[in-house]
Design a protein around this motif. Structure first.
Motif, short mmCIF file in Angstrom:
data_model
loop_
_atom_site.label_atom_id
_atom_site.label_comp_id
_atom_site.label_asym_id
_atom_site.label_seq_id
_atom_site.Cartn_x
_atom_site.Cartn_y
_atom_site.Cartn_z
N HIS A 1 -7.91 -5.27 -0.11
CA HIS A 1 -6.71 -4.85 0.37
C HIS A 1 -6.44 -5.57 1.86
O HIS A 1 -6.72 -4.94 3.11
N CYS B 1 -1.17 -6.97 -7.42
CA CYS B 1 -2.69 -6.21 -6.79
C CYS B 1 -3.80 -7.05 -7.13
O CYS B 1 -3.79 -7.67 -8.19
N SER C 1 0.87 -1.30 -0.01
CA SER C 1 -0.07 0.02 -0.13
C SER C 1 1.06 1.26 -0.10
O SER C 1 1.72 1.38 -1.09
N ASN D 1 -1.48 0.49 -10.72
CA ASN D 1 -0.39 -0.45 -11.09
C ASN D 1 -0.68 -1.17 -12.41
O ASN D 1 0.77 -1.17 -13.18
N TYR E 1 3.28 -4.34 -3.22
CA TYR E 1 1.99 -5.11 -3.02
C TYR E 1 0.77 -4.16 -2.82
O TYR E 1 0.60 -3.55 -1.77
N SER E 2 0.08 -4.26 -3.86
CA SER E 2 -1.05 -3.23 -3.79
C SER E 2 -0.84 -1.89 -3.16
O SER E 2 -1.34 -0.91 -2.43
N GLU F 1 -8.56 -1.03 -3.28
CA GLU F 1 -7.83 -1.84 -3.94
C GLU F 1 -8.02 -1.71 -5.54
O GLU F 1 -7.17 -1.81 -6.39
N TRP G 1 -1.08 -9.98 1.15
CA TRP G 1 0.20 -9.45 1.00
C TRP G 1 1.31 -10.40 1.54
O TRP G 1 2.43 -10.44 1.09
N PHE H 1 -6.00 1.30 -6.54
CA PHE H 1 -4.73 0.71 -6.79
C PHE H 1 -4.36 -0.11 -7.84
O PHE H 1 -3.23 0.02 -8.66
N ASN H 2 -5.47 -0.81 -8.30
CA ASN H 2 -5.25 -1.95 -9.36
C ASN H 2 -5.00 -1.11 -10.72
O ASN H 2 -4.11 -1.51 -11.58
#
Length: 340
Positions: free
Chosen positions: A316, A266, A181, A291, A204-205, A284, A321, A287-288
């Motif tokens: 998330h 992610c 994150s 990414n 990761y995420s 999430e 993770w 963030f996906n």
């Protein structure tokens, strides 16, 4: 006739006290070389940082209390997961180092509290560094309306802590970095903004492109405003201080990541194997998209060492993770040459 038993009892107490002294491990103390030249003891240092306390919290886990000039003289914690054979201050051996960065609303204990990192056999030959980064510090030297100064998390980590670890705590110059994150963004930022410091990075995420769109900008500004903070202190206004924002957006630093092994993962925000049925997570999902955009940009720039795991359903959370840490460890350890 009663004097002899009394003397014997006293002798037994003395022997017991001596044995207790012998078997009780002495507390860890900071080696003399832990503080760089120019940092004192007692008062807050005028520059640099110093270790002012050391606590063994569990097997192979040591917490350093570090007083930092970059953080206004405040003292923060750094957790070390130490390799087999490690000893503070030993100069005959240096250990490859994995930095694990926590996310927003977490702290330096998050990785050991939430995952099996302390029980991971492949890390018994690696020094794992888990530094405090503030509830919402964002791995940045805050803009503070152009004044800078406290907090300067990036300076604390990449200059002060780096120096301390190498001069007193067994860290070598072989380093890799991973985070989740906010810490995923931090891992990418540190790898990009400090060329040569890290041999590989995993996120990761992570917040990989906060300038992607208005939704992404609004979401991170919401985090910046956490705990009653003025959100403009961190990077300024996303329009007026656009250059500051771009300097902290991994997408806009992608060219600096093209030569490194990079791992991006992610979920898409829908319910996955570790979630209650029907649950969703907008963070999430955002963030996906970020990414995916960073991966596309890295491919466009010719990156040959990018690994992605955009695994679809997943929110998330720590179970994802932990899984992704294990999935990326072969790449990270290979970059350290610590997989042999």
């Amino acid at each position: 006739m009663t004097a002899i038993p009394v003397r014997r009892a006293r002798l037994v107490l003395v022997v017991a006290a001596l044995l207790l002294t012998l078997v009780t491990a002495p507390p860890l103390t900071a080696p003399a070389s832990a503080a760089p030249p120019g940092t004192g003891t007692g008062a807050a240092p005028s520059r640099g940082a110093e270790v002012v306390g050391v606590t063994r919290v569990a097997d192979r886990q040591v917490d350093l209390s570090v007083r930092s000039a970059a953080l206004g003289g405040r003292t923060v914690k750094v957790r070390l997961l130490t390799p087999d054979g490690w000893a503070p201050g030993e100069r005959s051996r240096r250990w490859p180092t994995l930095w694990l960065l926590h996310g927003c609303c977490g702290d330096y204990t998050s990785w050991t509290a939430q995952t099996d990192v302390a029980r991971t056999e492949s890390l018994r030959n690696v020094l794992v560094v888990m530094p405090e980064a503030g509830w919402n510090g964002w791995y940045s030297d805050w803009w503070n309306y152009g004044e800078g100064a406290d907090p300067a998390w990036e300076t604390f980590h990449t200059k002060e802590l780096r120096s301390l670890l190498e001069h007193g705590w067994g860290a070598s110059t072989d380093r890799v970095v991973a985070g989740l994150s906010m810490g995923g963004q931090g891992a990418l930022l540190y790898a990009a903004r400090h060329p040569g410091m890290f041999k590989a990075a995993a996120a990761y995420s992570g917040s990989a492109h906060p300038l992607l769109d208005d939704e992404s900008v609004g979401r991170i500004m919401g985090f910046f405003a956490g705990q009653g903070n003025d959100p403009l202190r961190v990077w300024g206004d996303p329009v007026a201080q656009r250059e500051v924002w771009e300097a902290h957006d991994p997408y806009h630093l992608a060219r600096r990541l093209t030569t490194l092994p990079v791992y991006l993962s992610c979920g898409d925000g829908s319910a996955g194997p570790f979630d209650p049925p029907g649950s969703t997570n907008a963070l999430e999902a955002d963030f996906n998209r970020q990414n995916q955009a960073l991966a596309d940009e890295l491919h466009r720039l010719g990156a040959k060492r990018l690994t992605t795991n955009f695994y679809g359903p997943g929110t998330h959370g720590w179970k994802y993770w932990q899984r992704e840490l294990h999935a990326s460890l072969p790449m990270l350890l290979h970059a350290l040459r610590a997989d042999r």
